[in-house]
Each structure stands twice: as structure tokens, then as C-alpha cells.
Design a protein around this motif. Sequence first.
Motif, PDB file in Angstrom:
ATOM      1  N   TRP A  42     -15.528  11.079  -6.174  1.00  0.00           N
ATOM      2  CA  TRP A  42     -14.857   9.797  -6.006  1.00  0.00           C
ATOM      3  C   TRP A  42     -15.605   8.700  -6.747  1.00  0.00           C
ATOM      4  CZ3 TRP A  42     -16.578   5.502  -2.773  1.00  0.00           C
ATOM      5  CH2 TRP A  42     -15.669   4.421  -2.786  1.00  0.00           C
ATOM      6  N   ASP A  43     -14.857   7.921  -7.518  1.00  0.00           N
ATOM      7  CA  ASP A  43     -15.416   6.807  -8.280  1.00  0.00           C
ATOM      8  C   ASP A  43     -14.790   5.512  -7.772  1.00  0.00           C
ATOM      9  OD1 ASP A  43     -16.242   4.924 -10.102  1.00  0.00           O
ATOM     10  OD2 ASP A  43     -15.279   5.854 -11.841  1.00  0.00           O
ATOM     11  N   PRO A  44     -15.581   4.584  -7.240  1.00  0.00           N
ATOM     12  CA  PRO A  44     -15.018   3.328  -6.728  1.00  0.00           C
ATOM     13  C   PRO A  44     -14.198   2.562  -7.762  1.00  0.00           C
ATOM     14  CG  PRO A  44     -17.329   3.546  -6.090  1.00  0.00           C
ATOM     15  CD  PRO A  44     -17.046   4.650  -7.053  1.00  0.00           C
ATOM     16  N   LYS A  45     -14.480   2.810  -9.042  1.00  0.00           N
ATOM     17  CA  LYS A  45     -13.783   2.084 -10.107  1.00  0.00           C
ATOM     18  C   LYS A  45     -12.522   2.811 -10.591  1.00  0.00           C
ATOM     19  CE  LYS A  45     -17.302  -0.865 -10.534  1.00  0.00           C
ATOM     20  NZ  LYS A  45     -17.193  -2.264 -10.080  1.00  0.00           N
ATOM     21  N   ALA A  46     -12.204   3.964  -9.969  1.00  0.00           N
ATOM     22  CA  ALA A  46     -11.106   4.805 -10.482  1.00  0.00           C
ATOM     23  C   ALA A  46      -9.739   4.176 -10.287  1.00  0.00           C
ATOM     24  CB  ALA A  46     -11.154   6.180  -9.815  1.00  0.00           C
ATOM     25  N   GLY A  47      -9.629   3.233  -9.386  1.00  0.00           N
ATOM     26  CA  GLY A  47      -8.338   2.604  -9.105  1.00  0.00           C
ATOM     27  C   GLY A  47      -8.398   1.916  -7.762  1.00  0.00           C
ATOM     28  N   PRO A  48      -7.345   1.201  -7.410  1.00  0.00           N
ATOM     29  CA  PRO A  48      -7.363   0.501  -6.127  1.00  0.00           C
ATOM     30  C   PRO A  48      -7.459   1.466  -4.954  1.00  0.00           C
ATOM     31  CG  PRO A  48      -5.224   0.282  -7.215  1.00  0.00           C
ATOM     32  CD  PRO A  48      -6.117   0.996  -8.163  1.00  0.00           C
ATOM     33  N   ALA A  49      -8.009   0.963  -3.861  1.00  0.00           N
ATOM     34  CA  ALA A  49      -8.021   1.709  -2.609  1.00  0.00           C
ATOM     35  C   ALA A  49      -6.860   1.211  -1.757  1.00  0.00           C
ATOM     36  CB  ALA A  49      -9.340   1.509  -1.871  1.00  0.00           C
ATOM     37  N   VAL A  50      -6.001   2.129  -1.338  1.00  0.00           N
ATOM     38  CA  VAL A  50      -4.902   1.797  -0.445  1.00  0.00           C
ATOM     39  C   VAL A  50      -5.358   2.106   0.978  1.00  0.00           C
ATOM     40  CG1 VAL A  50      -2.516   2.301   0.208  1.00  0.00           C
ATOM     41  CG2 VAL A  50      -3.175   2.284  -2.215  1.00  0.00           C
ATOM     42  N   VAL A  51      -5.310   1.104   1.837  1.00  0.00           N
ATOM     43  CA  VAL A  51      -5.806   1.249   3.205  1.00  0.00           C
ATOM     44  C   VAL A  51      -4.692   0.932   4.186  1.00  0.00           C
ATOM     45  CG1 VAL A  51      -7.516   0.461   4.885  1.00  0.00           C
ATOM     46  CG2 VAL A  51      -8.151   0.623   2.467  1.00  0.00           C
ATOM     47  N   PHE A  52      -4.431   1.874   5.112  1.00  0.00           N
ATOM     48  CA  PHE A  52      -3.447   1.675   6.168  1.00  0.00           C
ATOM     49  C   PHE A  52      -4.167   1.221   7.432  1.00  0.00           C
ATOM     50  CE2 PHE A  52      -1.516   5.528   3.918  1.00  0.00           C
ATOM     51  CZ  PHE A  52      -0.787   4.737   3.048  1.00  0.00           C
ATOM     52  N   GLY A  53      -3.660   0.128   8.026  1.00  0.00           N
ATOM     53  CA  GLY A  53      -4.241  -0.382   9.271  1.00  0.00           C
ATOM     54  C   GLY A  53      -4.911  -1.722   9.063  1.00  0.00           C
ATOM     55  N   ALA A  54      -5.259  -2.392  10.178  1.00  0.00           N
ATOM     56  CA  ALA A  54      -5.954  -3.672  10.094  1.00  0.00           C
ATOM     57  C   ALA A  54      -6.771  -3.931  11.358  1.00  0.00           C
ATOM     58  CB  ALA A  54      -4.955  -4.805   9.868  1.00  0.00           C
ATOM     59  N   GLY A  55      -7.183  -2.852  12.025  1.00  0.00           N
ATOM     60  CA  GLY A  55      -7.963  -2.995  13.244  1.00  0.00           C
ATOM     61  C   GLY A  55      -9.456  -3.025  12.970  1.00  0.00           C
ATOM     62  N   GLY A  56     -10.250  -2.783  14.021  1.00  0.00           N
ATOM     63  CA  GLY A  56     -11.696  -2.848  13.891  1.00  0.00           C
ATOM     64  C   GLY A  56     -12.259  -1.853  12.900  1.00  0.00           C
ATOM     65  N   ALA A  57     -11.737  -0.623  12.920  1.00  0.00           N
ATOM     66  CA  ALA A  57     -12.229   0.384  11.979  1.00  0.00           C
ATOM     67  C   ALA A  57     -11.902  -0.023  10.549  1.00  0.00           C
ATOM     68  CB  ALA A  57     -11.618   1.746  12.300  1.00  0.00           C
ATOM     69  N   CYS A  58     -10.744  -0.644  10.365  1.00  0.00           N
ATOM     70  CA  CYS A  58     -10.337  -1.084   9.032  1.00  0.00           C
ATOM     71  C   CYS A  58     -11.299  -2.137   8.493  1.00  0.00           C
ATOM     72  CB  CYS A  58      -8.924  -1.642   9.080  1.00  0.00           C
ATOM     73  SG  CYS A  58      -8.343  -2.242   7.481  1.00  0.00           S
ATOM     74  N   ARG A  59     -11.735  -3.036   9.334  1.00  0.00           N
ATOM     75  CA  ARG A  59     -12.673  -4.077   8.899  1.00  0.00           C
ATOM     76  C   ARG A  59     -13.933  -3.442   8.330  1.00  0.00           C
ATOM     77  NH1 ARG A  59     -11.375  -9.118  11.228  1.00  0.00           N
ATOM     78  NH2 ARG A  59     -13.476  -9.838  10.765  1.00  0.00           N
ATOM     79  N   ALA A  60     -14.451  -2.421   9.009  1.00  0.00           N
ATOM     80  CA  ALA A  60     -15.659  -1.745   8.537  1.00  0.00           C
ATOM     81  C   ALA A  60     -15.402  -1.039   7.211  1.00  0.00           C
ATOM     82  CB  ALA A  60     -16.150  -0.747   9.587  1.00  0.00           C
ATOM     83  N   VAL A  61     -14.241  -0.405   7.086  1.00  0.00           N
ATOM     84  CA  VAL A  61     -13.898   0.335   5.873  1.00  0.00           C
ATOM     85  C   VAL A  61     -13.733  -0.609   4.690  1.00  0.00           C
ATOM     86  CG1 VAL A  61     -12.046   1.660   4.774  1.00  0.00           C
ATOM     87  CG2 VAL A  61     -12.908   2.345   7.023  1.00  0.00           C
ATOM     88  N   VAL A  62     -12.994  -1.693   4.878  1.00  0.00           N
ATOM     89  CA  VAL A  62     -12.768  -2.644   3.783  1.00  0.00           C
ATOM     90  C   VAL A  62     -14.088  -3.256   3.324  1.00  0.00           C
ATOM     91  CG1 VAL A  62     -11.714  -4.858   3.167  1.00  0.00           C
ATOM     92  CG2 VAL A  62     -10.380  -3.135   4.398  1.00  0.00           C
ATOM     93  N   SER A  63     -14.923  -3.654   4.266  1.00  0.00           N
ATOM     94  CA  SER A  63     -16.224  -4.221   3.913  1.00  0.00           C
ATOM     95  C   SER A  63     -17.051  -3.234   3.096  1.00  0.00           C
ATOM     96  CB  SER A  63     -16.981  -4.611   5.189  1.00  0.00           C
ATOM     97  OG  SER A  63     -18.273  -5.084   4.892  1.00  0.00           O
ATOM     98  N   ALA A  64     -17.059  -1.965   3.515  1.00  0.00           N
ATOM     99  CA  ALA A  64     -17.836  -0.938   2.820  1.00  0.00           C
ATOM    100  C   ALA A  64     -17.279  -0.654   1.433  1.00  0.00           C
ATOM    101  CB  ALA A  64     -17.872   0.345   3.656  1.00  0.00           C
ATOM    102  N   LEU A  65     -15.948  -0.634   1.308  1.00  0.00           N
ATOM    103  CA  LEU A  65     -15.338  -0.380   0.007  1.00  0.00           C
ATOM    104  C   LEU A  65     -15.661  -1.492  -0.986  1.00  0.00           C
ATOM    105  CD1 LEU A  65     -11.826   0.979   1.062  1.00  0.00           C
ATOM    106  CD2 LEU A  65     -13.673   2.276  -0.020  1.00  0.00           C
ATOM    107  N   LEU A  66     -15.587  -2.724  -0.545  1.00  0.00           N
ATOM    108  CA  LEU A  66     -15.910  -3.846  -1.430  1.00  0.00           C
ATOM    109  C   LEU A  66     -17.378  -3.799  -1.841  1.00  0.00           C
ATOM    110  CD1 LEU A  66     -13.891  -6.713   0.312  1.00  0.00           C
ATOM    111  CD2 LEU A  66     -13.249  -5.378  -1.708  1.00  0.00           C
ATOM    112  N   ASP A  67     -18.252  -3.477  -0.898  1.00  0.00           N
ATOM    113  CA  ASP A  67     -19.686  -3.356  -1.215  1.00  0.00           C
ATOM    114  C   ASP A  67     -19.942  -2.223  -2.204  1.00  0.00           C
ATOM    115  OD1 ASP A  67     -20.414  -5.464   0.353  1.00  0.00           O
ATOM    116  OD2 ASP A  67     -21.133  -4.262   2.044  1.00  0.00           O
TER     117      ASP A  67
END
Length: 276
Positions: free
Chosen positions: A121-146
Motif C-alpha cells: 500500500w502506497d499512501p500516494k497511490a490515490g484517494p482513500a475512501v472512508v465509510f463512516g464518521a464515528g470515533g473510529a473514523c476520526r482515528a483513521v482519518v487522522s492517521a491517514l493524513l499523517d
Amino acid sequence: MTENVPLAGVIGHPIYQSKSPQLHGHWLRRYGIRGHYIPMDVAPGDLADVIRVLPRMGFVGVNVTIPHKINVLDLVDSITDRATIIGAANTLIVRHDGKIMADNTDGYGFIENLRQNAPGWDPKAGPAVVFGAGGACRAVVSALLDAGVEKVLLSNRTRIKAEQLQYEFGKRVQVVEWVQAGNVLEDAGLVVNTTSLGMTGQPELRVPLDGLQPGTVVTDLVYNPLRTHLLAVAEDRGCPTVDGLGMLLHQGVPGFERWFGRRPEVDAELRRVVLG
């Protein structure tokens, strides 16, 4: 003089469903560490009292699960940057001076699970599509951006919750209508389900998956069942898939290391133990 045996544990309400005792108990046995890890059912009304006495009872720290991950932030002495950004804590560390620090290792666990089980997996390979917007999502989005993902396409059944995350995380996060979620999969480098949809006893994730392309990494935070409908369809379409159990295992690593002084390994034996 008797050496104190360090105590750790997990607090939640209820607590019977937690796999953390198997996880940390395995590591304690594997490395021959004198210590104990205890599940503790703590009602919301008792949370403040329990947190207050942890240092005096010999605890070096605890994990925190539902429903305490947000409220515990008001009861500690310090909060790490990542727990502040996510707005919740899953790990408490009791320092030598008795002060308690709150951390959140969910994002760390998510990224390490990807790196271990989808090493291409390459973070630069393309956008990340994320389903959801709860607490777990916040952690995932933060980690993906980092990690360097340039764009996160966020879709949630309740749009306003996704818009709130967009407001907090900035312009690299874009909101996609739930009914349009299937239309943004074609160019995705990564697809992530952070909802409970697909979990045993819950409805299935009903996003159309026809747009999935071979090579797109697909991961589901649900680990009961391990092979969700999303992962099964993704496998059939030639996508590398990553189940949700590894995130649970990896998120435990930083806490265990801080509490017991040994960095533990996440491997096949640990998966077998935690799955029972």
C-alpha cells in the motif's frame, strides 16, 4: 522488601466482549513478565472514582473502551496530541509521579495493520475512501493524513457528521453523499469501512462495490466476522484485503510497551490466541 507487581487492565461497560485480556495476557506470558491485566466493568457513574485510585492501587495504566473513551479525557492530568485531535482516549498511562496521561493508539494500530498485511500500500497511490464518521473514523482519518494520503473521500449515512470531520481536518477531507459512495471507488488507492455495518448482528454495508479496481487495498475495521461481505467482494475483484483484527492487536503495542517495558510482537500466534 517485596517488589510491586505492575497492574494494567481495561475499563468499559460492559466489558465481557473485550479481547484485550487475551491480548495482553498472552504477551505477559510470552515474555515472562511479572504483571497482571484485569478486565474491569466500570459504570459511568463510577468512572471518576476508579480513575482517581488507579495510581494508589499499583496500576501502571489501563485501556479504555466504550462508553468511556471521551469522558475519560476530563479526568486525567495530560492528553497527547493525537488523543486531543481524535477527541477520545483508548490508553491511559500512570507515570512514576502518579499523574495520568491519556493517549489514543487506534490510528497507530490502523496504520501498522495496513503496513503488516498490505505492505504494497502506497499512501500516494490515490484517494482513500472512508465509510463512516464515528470515533473510529476520526482515528483513521487522522492517521491517514499523517501517513501522507493526499485526499480522503468521506461518506456517512448522516452527512452532517461527515461535514463536522471535514471542518476539523481541513480541505484534504472531502464529503461524498452516502448514495454516491459507490461512484468514487474507481480511482481509490484505499477503501476503509469504519462503520459497524457488516458486523455479526448488524445490517450489511450496502454501498455498490462495482467500481473497485484490482490492486485497490480494502480494509474493514469489523473483525466479527473476519471476512466481511466487503472483504469477500473485494477479494473476488482482485483487491488486497486487510481484516480488522490486526488493528486491535497493533493498537495494544504502545500501551504494553509503556506499562511493562517490553515492545511486544504482533504475529500469527497472537492472532490464534485472541481468536480463541
